[in-house]
Structures are given as structure tokens and as C-alpha cells.
Design a protein around this motif. Sequence first.
Motif, PDB file in Angstrom:
ATOM      1  N   UNK A   1      47.166  50.885  60.732  1.00 29.49           N
ATOM      2  CA  UNK A   1      47.103  50.065  59.526  1.00 29.49           C
ATOM      3  C   UNK A   1      45.828  50.337  58.744  1.00 29.49           C
ATOM      4  N   UNK A   2      45.978  50.476  57.449  1.00 32.05           N
ATOM      5  CA  UNK A   2      44.838  50.584  56.545  1.00 32.05           C
ATOM      6  C   UNK A   2      44.859  49.399  55.595  1.00 32.05           C
ATOM      7  N   UNK A   3      43.741  48.699  55.481  1.00 37.82           N
ATOM      8  CA  UNK A   3      43.619  47.532  54.606  1.00 37.82           C
ATOM      9  C   UNK A   3      42.576  47.834  53.540  1.00 37.82           C
ATOM     10  N   UNK A   4      42.919  47.610  52.288  1.00 35.81           N
ATOM     11  CA  UNK A   4      41.993  47.856  51.189  1.00 35.81           C
ATOM     12  C   UNK A   4      41.921  46.666  50.263  1.00 35.81           C
ATOM     13  N   UNK A   5      40.769  46.473  49.626  1.00 32.01           N
ATOM     14  CA  UNK A   5      40.585  45.360  48.699  1.00 32.01           C
ATOM     15  C   UNK A   5      39.489  45.718  47.711  1.00 32.01           C
ATOM     16  N   UNK A   6      39.490  45.039  46.549  1.00 33.81           N
ATOM     17  CA  UNK A   6      38.462  45.337  45.578  1.00 33.81           C
ATOM     18  C   UNK A   6      38.518  44.449  44.359  1.00 33.81           C
ATOM     19  N   UNK A   7      37.548  44.698  43.474  1.00 37.68           N
ATOM     20  CA  UNK A   7      37.380  43.921  42.246  1.00 37.68           C
ATOM     21  C   UNK A   7      37.055  44.875  41.108  1.00 37.68           C
ATOM     22  N   UNK A   8      37.763  44.701  39.998  1.00 39.64           N
ATOM     23  CA  UNK A   8      37.518  45.473  38.783  1.00 39.64           C
ATOM     24  C   UNK A   8      37.162  44.493  37.678  1.00 39.64           C
ATOM     25  N   UNK A   9      36.027  44.725  37.023  1.00 44.63           N
ATOM     26  CA  UNK A   9      35.678  43.921  35.851  1.00 44.63           C
ATOM     27  C   UNK A   9      35.614  44.817  34.629  1.00 44.63           C
ATOM     28  N   UNK A  10      36.248  44.363  33.554  1.00 42.61           N
ATOM     29  CA  UNK A  10      36.217  45.083  32.285  1.00 42.61           C
ATOM     30  C   UNK A  10      35.627  44.189  31.206  1.00 42.61           C
ATOM     31  N   UNK A  11      34.662  44.733  30.459  1.00 42.90           N
ATOM     32  CA  UNK A  11      34.071  44.037  29.319  1.00 42.90           C
ATOM     33  C   UNK A  11      34.260  44.888  28.071  1.00 42.90           C
ATOM     34  N   UNK A  12      34.973  44.349  27.102  1.00 39.65           N
ATOM     35  CA  UNK A  12      35.168  45.018  25.829  1.00 39.65           C
ATOM     36  C   UNK A  12      34.272  44.355  24.802  1.00 39.65           C
ATOM     37  N   UNK A  13      33.252  45.076  24.360  1.00 40.58           N
ATOM     38  CA  UNK A  13      32.322  44.561  23.358  1.00 40.58           C
ATOM     39  C   UNK A  13      32.639  45.239  22.033  1.00 40.58           C
ATOM     40  N   UNK A  50      38.026  40.700  31.338  1.00 45.51           N
ATOM     41  CA  UNK A  50      39.013  40.363  32.360  1.00 45.51           C
ATOM     42  C   UNK A  50      38.551  40.877  33.715  1.00 45.51           C
ATOM     43  N   UNK A  51      39.113  40.250  34.758  1.00 48.32           N
ATOM     44  CA  UNK A  51      38.855  40.642  36.137  1.00 48.32           C
ATOM     45  C   UNK A  51      40.184  40.931  36.821  1.00 48.32           C
ATOM     46  N   UNK A  52      40.184  41.966  37.667  1.00 52.80           N
ATOM     47  CA  UNK A  52      41.336  42.291  38.505  1.00 52.80           C
ATOM     48  C   UNK A  52      40.873  42.261  39.958  1.00 52.80           C
ATOM     49  N   UNK A  53      41.502  41.423  40.752  1.00 52.10           N
ATOM     50  CA  UNK A  53      41.240  41.367  42.188  1.00 52.10           C
ATOM     51  C   UNK A  53      42.478  41.898  42.905  1.00 52.10           C
ATOM     52  N   UNK A  54      42.278  42.781  43.879  1.00 53.98           N
ATOM     53  CA  UNK A  54      43.427  43.330  44.588  1.00 53.98           C
ATOM     54  C   UNK A  54      43.147  43.427  46.078  1.00 53.98           C
ATOM     55  N   UNK A  55      44.214  43.298  46.842  1.00 56.78           N
ATOM     56  CA  UNK A  55      44.141  43.463  48.296  1.00 56.78           C
ATOM     57  C   UNK A  55      45.489  43.960  48.774  1.00 56.78           C
ATOM     58  N   UNK A  56      45.465  44.945  49.677  1.00 60.62           N
ATOM     59  CA  UNK A  56      46.721  45.513  50.146  1.00 60.62           C
ATOM     60  C   UNK A  56      46.571  46.193  51.487  1.00 60.62           C
ATOM     61  N   UNK A  57      47.695  46.655  52.013  1.00 59.24           N
ATOM     62  CA  UNK A  57      47.693  47.308  53.320  1.00 59.24           C
ATOM     63  C   UNK A  57      48.807  48.329  53.403  1.00 59.24           C
ATOM     64  N   UNK A  63      45.610  40.081  41.261  1.00 57.95           N
ATOM     65  CA  UNK A  63      45.402  38.918  40.394  1.00 57.95           C
ATOM     66  C   UNK A  63      44.613  39.348  39.164  1.00 57.95           C
ATOM     67  N   UNK A  64      45.164  39.033  37.999  1.00 54.97           N
ATOM     68  CA  UNK A  64      44.561  39.406  36.725  1.00 54.97           C
ATOM     69  C   UNK A  64      44.120  38.145  35.996  1.00 54.97           C
ATOM     70  N   UNK A  65      42.828  38.082  35.639  1.00 53.46           N
ATOM     71  CA  UNK A  65      42.271  36.931  34.939  1.00 53.46           C
ATOM     72  C   UNK A  65      41.645  37.406  33.639  1.00 53.46           C
ATOM     73  N   UNK A  66      42.184  36.961  32.523  1.00 51.33           N
ATOM     74  CA  UNK A  66      41.680  37.372  31.214  1.00 51.33           C
ATOM     75  C   UNK A  66      40.993  36.205  30.527  1.00 51.33           C
TER      76      UNK A  66
END
Length: 363
Positions: free
Chosen positions: A250-262, A269-276, A292-295
Motif C-alpha cells: 500500500x502507498x498512501x499520499x497526501x498534500x496541500x496546494x494553495x493558489x493565489x491569483x493577484x 483557493x486551497x486543495x487538500x488531497x489524500x489517497x492510497x 477538497x477544494x476551498x475557494x
Amino acid sequence: MKTQWSAALLVAASGVAYAQSSVTLYGIVDAGVSYYNHATTSGGSSVGIPFLTGEVPSRWGIRGTEDLGGGYKAFFVLESGFQPGTGQLNYGGRLFGRQANVGVSSDYGSVTLGRQMNMTMYALTNADVIGPSIHSMASFDPYIPNARSDNAVGYLGKFHGFTLGGTYSFGRDAAGPAGPAATNCAGQVAGNFVACRQYTAMLAYDSASFGVAVSYDVARGGAGASPPLNNSAYTDTHNIVDGYVILGPTKVGAGWVRNNLAAATHLQYDIFFAGATYYATPALYFDAEGVRYLQRGPAGKNDASSTLLVGRVNYLLSKRVTVYTSVGYMFNSALAANAVAAGGTVGTGMDQLGVMLGLQQKF
């Protein structure tokens, strides 16, 4: 005179002895049939062959290396993305839209010139188990699976498990708006040094059982480019922090992406992900991921948030041929219209189910 010629030929022959070269043709053809509901405001469904990606985007390429001696090698990569359903080119219609570069590598790392994958792409490769699939983070940000830079100088070095990399682009995107993440920002404009510039950086560590990565990506706009980055004072910034762990099959991965448009209007927005990924047998494995996408808009409130759940079953018919089924479900908030399928459509505020049956062959 004969002795001199013999010596010269001997020296030439010894110089050629280490100058070994190779050229490799490779590729992936990935196609299938997809379905998703609520594709219009009236709730209609869509059935057909996806035009952007299946489990991964279809591509073919040529890769070559030349041994220069002393631990140095020259290399080139020409890689083209295409649509199996129609035969058309992806990436803004460019022949080698995925990669077109040349460089030199050694024990100290590699330096690359030309269109190339940047550090945002590298940072997500190990932690995102779903990858650039039809049901993936691409639904929220089409730049993520297309994180490449035109007119770029890149460096990538690996030292005792650590990877250090960066790219600097003099004009990040010369393609017109025909395609995801294509922005018509060619840059390299006389008198405007910052127009369409982009720089990315990454630091990662990988071992046999786990890995972590962080990356930073800043893209500038330019006059005449696609909105909202139509001014060189505007920027689009991606930050990524992610990691993975391997536990037996089993491989488990997770992370966070933040994007700022100026830009003229600020957007974050923020993207949180977790998977296996779980290997039941060497030929049968399962992937699952939640995203999960939060704008947040100008007022700082949640404007258009969504949650995506993805499950995938893969079966290897041979080392190079895979059949798979991917199922995704998108939960949209009242103001969100994020489609479950990359390149798809959905009515505002509607949840959406997507299914794909696919066949993939590598060569």
C-alpha cells in the motif's frame, strides 16, 4: 608521415569509444468511454470518448542521449500529446506540446533548455496517487496536470535522497487559449523584462519507504495574454506541500496546494488531497483519493467549494496493456460548478457522477 596518421587515427578511435548514443521511441495510448450526468443546467448527461485524458493523457515521444565522457551526457526530449478519439494535437495544437528540450547531465545534476515540466509537476508526482486522470484535481485547476514552461532554463539534481530543482522561463506559454492552461503569454518582449516570466523551485526527499516535497511557482502575466493574467504586474502563485509513505503493498499520499491569483480581482483557493494505492496482486491494483477544494473570493468567504471522491480499479493484461474503471463523484456547493471529469461541464450547484471504462497501451 604514416606514423603520424596512425597515431591520429588511434586518438580519434579512442575518443569515439566512449561516445555511445541512443534514441528511444516511446508512448502511451489511453482511450475509453465516459459518462457523467448533470452536464447542463437542465441536468442532461454526456456519453463519449474523453478528449483530454483517460487514466493518463495519451502521448508519444522521442528521447535521445549521447555520452560525452567524463560523466557528462547530452540529451533531448521531444514529446507530443494527442487525442485518441480524433487524432488532434493537445496542448494548444503544438506538435511537441508536452516537452521539447535539450540539455546536459552529470553527477551534479542536469541543465535543460526549452519547453519542459516545471517543479509543480515534479512535486506532485509521488504523492498524488490518482495523477492527471479524467477524475482528478484537474477538475479544480487545469494548470496542475499541465505544469510546463516554455522558453525555460531548468536544473534538477539528486543527492543522497534529496532532490533540488528549479526552472526560470523567459516566456512561459506561447500557445493561444485553445486548450487547458494555455494562456497566450509568450513573453520575451523588448522593454518589458517581467512580462510572462515564470520561476519554480522544489526541494524533495525520497527514501525506500517515504518521501516529502515542497514547491513554489510564480507566473506573471503580460499584455495581450488571456485574462485574468493580461498585465505583467499580475501574478499567479502555486505552493505545494505533500508526502507519501509505503506500507507493504500500500502507498498512501497526501498534500496541500494553495493558489493565489493577484490580478484585477484577487482569488485564493486551497486543495487538500489524500489517497492510497493498494496492490492486491502484481496485476491487480486499486486507487482511491479524496480531494477538497476551498475557494475564497474578494470578501474572503467560501464562494464555490467542492469535494471530489475518486475510485479506480486497474488490471494489467500484460506489462504494457491495462484495462481500468474509474468512478468519480463531485459534491458541489450552491455556487460551485466544478465538473467531475476534466474538460467536462456541470450545472451550478449540482452534484455529479462520472464513470469511465478505459484501455491503455504503452510502447
